[in-house]
Design a protein around this motif. Structure first.
Motif, PDB file in Angstrom:
ATOM      1  N   GLY A  49      -4.518 -15.093  11.199  1.00 28.01           N
ATOM      2  CA  GLY A  49      -5.445 -16.233  10.346  1.00 28.01           C
ATOM      3  C   GLY A  49      -3.373 -15.405   8.995  1.00 28.01           C
ATOM      4  N   VAL A  50      -2.425 -16.785   8.530  1.00 30.54           N
ATOM      5  CA  VAL A  50      -1.536 -16.742   7.657  1.00 30.54           C
ATOM      6  C   VAL A  50      -2.054 -17.256   6.341  1.00 30.54           C
ATOM      7  CG1 VAL A  50       0.669 -16.558   6.766  1.00 30.54           C
ATOM      8  CG2 VAL A  50       0.659 -16.413   9.474  1.00 30.54           C
ATOM      9  N   VAL A  51      -2.150 -16.053   5.394  1.00 36.20           N
ATOM     10  CA  VAL A  51      -3.056 -16.558   4.215  1.00 36.20           C
ATOM     11  C   VAL A  51      -1.442 -15.354   3.383  1.00 36.20           C
ATOM     12  CG1 VAL A  51      -4.990 -16.306   3.567  1.00 36.20           C
ATOM     13  CG2 VAL A  51      -3.683 -14.232   3.603  1.00 36.20           C
ATOM     14  N   ALA A  52      -1.036 -16.992   2.352  1.00 33.69           N
ATOM     15  CA  ALA A  52      -0.103 -16.822   1.452  1.00 33.69           C
ATOM     16  C   ALA A  52      -0.561 -15.407  -0.061  1.00 33.69           C
ATOM     17  CB  ALA A  52       0.425 -17.816   0.701  1.00 33.69           C
ATOM     18  N   LEU A  53       0.631 -14.546  -0.535  1.00 28.97           N
ATOM     19  CA  LEU A  53      -0.310 -13.298  -1.122  1.00 28.97           C
ATOM     20  C   LEU A  53       0.160 -13.968  -2.616  1.00 28.97           C
ATOM     21  CD1 LEU A  53       1.829 -10.778  -0.144  1.00 28.97           C
ATOM     22  CD2 LEU A  53      -0.843 -10.929  -0.403  1.00 28.97           C
ATOM     23  N   THR A  54      -1.224 -13.770  -3.371  1.00 26.06           N
ATOM     24  CA  THR A  54      -0.699 -14.551  -4.981  1.00 26.06           C
ATOM     25  C   THR A  54      -0.701 -12.823  -5.695  1.00 26.06           C
ATOM     26  OG1 THR A  54      -2.931 -13.652  -5.138  1.00 26.06           O
ATOM     27  CG2 THR A  54      -2.895 -16.414  -4.769  1.00 26.06           C
ATOM     28  N   GLN A  55      -1.019 -12.329  -4.736  1.00 26.57           N
ATOM     29  CA  GLN A  55      -0.320 -10.793  -5.460  1.00 26.57           C
ATOM     30  C   GLN A  55      -0.337  -9.071  -4.774  1.00 26.57           C
ATOM     31  OE1 GLN A  55      -2.915  -8.628  -9.155  1.00 26.57           O
ATOM     32  NE2 GLN A  55      -3.759  -7.137  -7.680  1.00 26.57           N
ATOM     33  N   GLY A  56       0.668  -8.676  -4.867  1.00 27.84           N
ATOM     34  CA  GLY A  56       1.031  -7.235  -4.060  1.00 27.84           C
ATOM     35  C   GLY A  56       1.878  -8.341  -3.692  1.00 27.84           C
ATOM     36  N   GLN A  57       2.356  -7.003  -2.629  1.00 32.88           N
ATOM     37  CA  GLN A  57       3.718  -7.189  -1.053  1.00 32.88           C
ATOM     38  C   GLN A  57       3.181  -7.240   0.558  1.00 32.88           C
ATOM     39  OE1 GLN A  57       6.126  -4.361  -2.159  1.00 32.88           O
ATOM     40  NE2 GLN A  57       6.640  -4.703  -4.747  1.00 32.88           N
ATOM     41  N   GLU A  58       3.862  -7.655   1.046  1.00 33.13           N
ATOM     42  CA  GLU A  58       3.449  -7.677   2.613  1.00 33.13           C
ATOM     43  C   GLU A  58       3.660  -6.972   2.909  1.00 33.13           C
ATOM     44  OE1 GLU A  58       5.874 -12.001   3.113  1.00 33.13           O
ATOM     45  OE2 GLU A  58       6.462  -9.547   4.131  1.00 33.13           O
ATOM     46  N   ARG A  60       3.068  -2.613   2.345  1.00 30.88           N
ATOM     47  CA  ARG A  60       1.646  -0.804   1.827  1.00 30.88           C
ATOM     48  C   ARG A  60       2.987  -0.779   0.603  1.00 30.88           C
ATOM     49  NH1 ARG A  60      -3.742   0.427   3.651  1.00 30.88           N
ATOM     50  NH2 ARG A  60      -2.334   0.802   5.893  1.00 30.88           N
ATOM     51  N   GLN A  61       2.969  -0.097  -0.183  1.00 30.28           N
ATOM     52  CA  GLN A  61       3.667   0.527  -0.802  1.00 30.28           C
ATOM     53  C   GLN A  61       2.977   1.652  -2.027  1.00 30.28           C
ATOM     54  OE1 GLN A  61       6.559  -1.197  -2.340  1.00 30.28           O
ATOM     55  NE2 GLN A  61       7.958  -1.377  -0.899  1.00 30.28           N
ATOM     56  N   ALA A  62       2.977   2.683  -2.098  1.00 30.05           N
ATOM     57  CA  ALA A  62       1.688   4.030  -2.639  1.00 30.05           C
ATOM     58  C   ALA A  62       2.299   3.264  -4.358  1.00 30.05           C
ATOM     59  CB  ALA A  62       2.641   5.151  -2.968  1.00 30.05           C
ATOM     60  N   GLY A  63       1.151   3.157  -5.091  1.00 33.86           N
ATOM     61  CA  GLY A  63       1.388   2.831  -6.721  1.00 33.86           C
ATOM     62  C   GLY A  63       0.893   0.781  -6.348  1.00 33.86           C
ATOM     63  N   ALA A  64       1.654   0.379  -5.281  1.00 36.42           N
ATOM     64  CA  ALA A  64       1.732  -1.519  -5.474  1.00 36.42           C
ATOM     65  C   ALA A  64       0.452  -1.947  -5.840  1.00 36.42           C
ATOM     66  CB  ALA A  64       2.354  -1.636  -4.243  1.00 36.42           C
ATOM     67  N   LEU A  65      -0.078  -2.566  -6.430  1.00 39.18           N
ATOM     68  CA  LEU A  65      -1.328  -3.870  -6.829  1.00 39.18           C
ATOM     69  C   LEU A  65      -1.831  -4.096  -5.386  1.00 39.18           C
ATOM     70  CD1 LEU A  65       0.856  -6.325  -9.477  1.00 39.18           C
ATOM     71  CD2 LEU A  65      -0.204  -4.270  -9.843  1.00 39.18           C
ATOM     72  N   GLU A  66      -3.113  -3.870  -5.884  1.00 41.71           N
ATOM     73  CA  GLU A  66      -3.746  -4.774  -4.673  1.00 41.71           C
ATOM     74  C   GLU A  66      -3.561  -5.535  -3.987  1.00 41.71           C
ATOM     75  OE1 GLU A  66      -8.948  -4.894  -3.565  1.00 41.71           O
ATOM     76  OE2 GLU A  66      -7.767  -4.189  -5.664  1.00 41.71           O
ATOM     77  N   GLU A  67      -3.016  -5.937  -2.821  1.00 44.92           N
ATOM     78  CA  GLU A  67      -3.759  -7.225  -2.429  1.00 44.92           C
ATOM     79  C   GLU A  67      -4.474  -8.498  -2.418  1.00 44.92           C
ATOM     80  OE1 GLU A  67      -1.407  -5.485   1.716  1.00 44.92           O
ATOM     81  OE2 GLU A  67      -3.429  -6.149   1.525  1.00 44.92           O
ATOM     82  N   ARG A  68      -4.066  -9.816  -2.781  1.00 48.17           N
ATOM     83  CA  ARG A  68      -4.724 -10.907  -3.115  1.00 48.17           C
ATOM     84  C   ARG A  68      -4.418 -11.705  -2.840  1.00 48.17           C
ATOM     85  NH1 ARG A  68      -6.520  -9.655  -9.340  1.00 48.17           N
ATOM     86  NH2 ARG A  68      -8.170  -7.613  -9.042  1.00 48.17           N
ATOM     87  N   PHE A  69      -4.660 -11.923  -2.053  1.00 52.12           N
ATOM     88  CA  PHE A  69      -4.015 -14.453  -1.125  1.00 52.12           C
ATOM     89  C   PHE A  69      -4.972 -14.405  -1.813  1.00 52.12           C
ATOM     90  CE2 PHE A  69      -5.973 -10.711   1.378  1.00 52.12           C
ATOM     91  CZ  PHE A  69      -7.214 -11.542   2.178  1.00 52.12           C
ATOM     92  N   ASN A  70      -5.167 -16.141  -0.745  1.00 52.13           N
ATOM     93  CA  ASN A  70      -5.379 -17.839  -1.038  1.00 52.13           C
ATOM     94  C   ASN A  70      -6.721 -17.828   0.036  1.00 52.13           C
ATOM     95  OD1 ASN A  70      -3.533 -19.503  -3.683  1.00 52.13           O
ATOM     96  ND2 ASN A  70      -2.034 -18.097  -1.156  1.00 52.13           N
ATOM     97  N   ASP A  71      -7.735 -18.293  -0.833  1.00 48.15           N
ATOM     98  CA  ASP A  71      -8.434 -18.663   0.449  1.00 48.15           C
ATOM     99  C   ASP A  71      -8.505 -19.754   1.340  1.00 48.15           C
ATOM    100  OD1 ASP A  71     -10.501 -17.251  -1.136  1.00 48.15           O
ATOM    101  OD2 ASP A  71     -11.132 -19.090  -2.705  1.00 48.15           O
ATOM    102  N   ILE A  72      -7.388 -20.515   1.234  1.00 39.12           N
ATOM    103  CA  ILE A  72      -6.685 -20.937   2.316  1.00 39.12           C
ATOM    104  C   ILE A  72      -5.681 -21.212   3.266  1.00 39.12           C
ATOM    105  CG2 ILE A  72      -6.027 -23.717   2.949  1.00 39.12           C
ATOM    106  CD1 ILE A  72      -8.192 -24.808   0.567  1.00 39.12           C
TER     107      ILE A  72
END
Length: 213
Positions: A49-58, A60-72
């Motif tokens: 499944g491909v979901v678009a991020l709403t927070q974070g980056q593709e 992973r990097q140290a100290g980066a914001l936690e990944e959040r993404f759309n429900d659809i």
């Protein structure tokens, strides 16, 4: 009512882009959490499944914001997989059916999996006369881009049936237009392909793309 189709433990690939049904997605995979996943999907013919991020980056990097993404999101079917060097996999995928996440789980090694319900596919709705210019302009843009770079994987030569399908025309424009990610997500989520094309037509009118062709 027919109960919705469900899919359990679907592996997710959060990206900074929106995958539309019938769209083409090229990926370079090098993170450990995804390498094994995409190889298993390719071997078994299973989607991810491909979901678009709403927070974070593709990545992973140290100290980066936690990944959040759309429900659809949209199911991705792997059409080509190559390993040009150790630790690197390149993919060519095609968007399939949309889905809605009902539960999500973050595994210890970083991979997201989810239980999902399928979202109904677009009905085939003919392009009305007042939106034909959006269809004509799309055909011309695809032809121009194909002449410039015939090796680009998403530059298909559309059929007459596709150019008369509101959902197909709207989706291809959504991929091409430089509009914000949030707007692309909202357009992808719409369950009415005619409304989606009408909104795309408004963007084309404002930018002057449709009038100039």
């Amino acid at each position: 009512m027919t109960p919705p189709l469900t899919l359990s433990s679907l592996p997710l690939f959060p990206l900074g882009s929106v995958l539309f049904p019938d769209g083409v997605l090229a990926l370079r995979v090098f993170e450990v959490r995804y390498l094994d996943m995409v190889r298993k999907c390719h071997r078994t013919g299973a989607p991810f499944g491909v979901v678009a991020l709403t927070q974070g980056q593709e990545v992973r990097q140290a100290g980066a914001l936690e990944e959040r993404f759309n429900d659809i999101g949209t199911l991705a079917i792997i059409e080509q997989l190559e390993t040009p060097q150790p630790g690197l996999v390149t993919l060519l995928c095609r968007g399939s059916q949309r889905f809605r996440i009902t539960q999500r789980h973050h595994l210890q090694h970083g991979l997201w999996i989810a239980d999902v319900d399928h979202v109904e596919q677009d009905l085939t709705v003919p392009v009305p006369d007042d939106l034909k210019k959006a269809s004509t302009a799309l055909a011309q843009v695809l032809h121009t881009l194909q002449v410039r770079d015939p090796d680009m994987p998403h530059l298909v030569t559309p059929t007459a049936a596709q150019l008369n399908d509101c959902g197909w025309v709207a989706n291809r424009w959504c991929e091409l237009l430089p509009v914000p990610l949030e707007l692309k997500q909202r357009l992808m989520e719409l369950d009415n392909p005619l409304v989606r094309l009408e909104l795309v037509g408004d963007v084309l009118e404002r930018t002057g793309i449709a009038q100039s062709r």
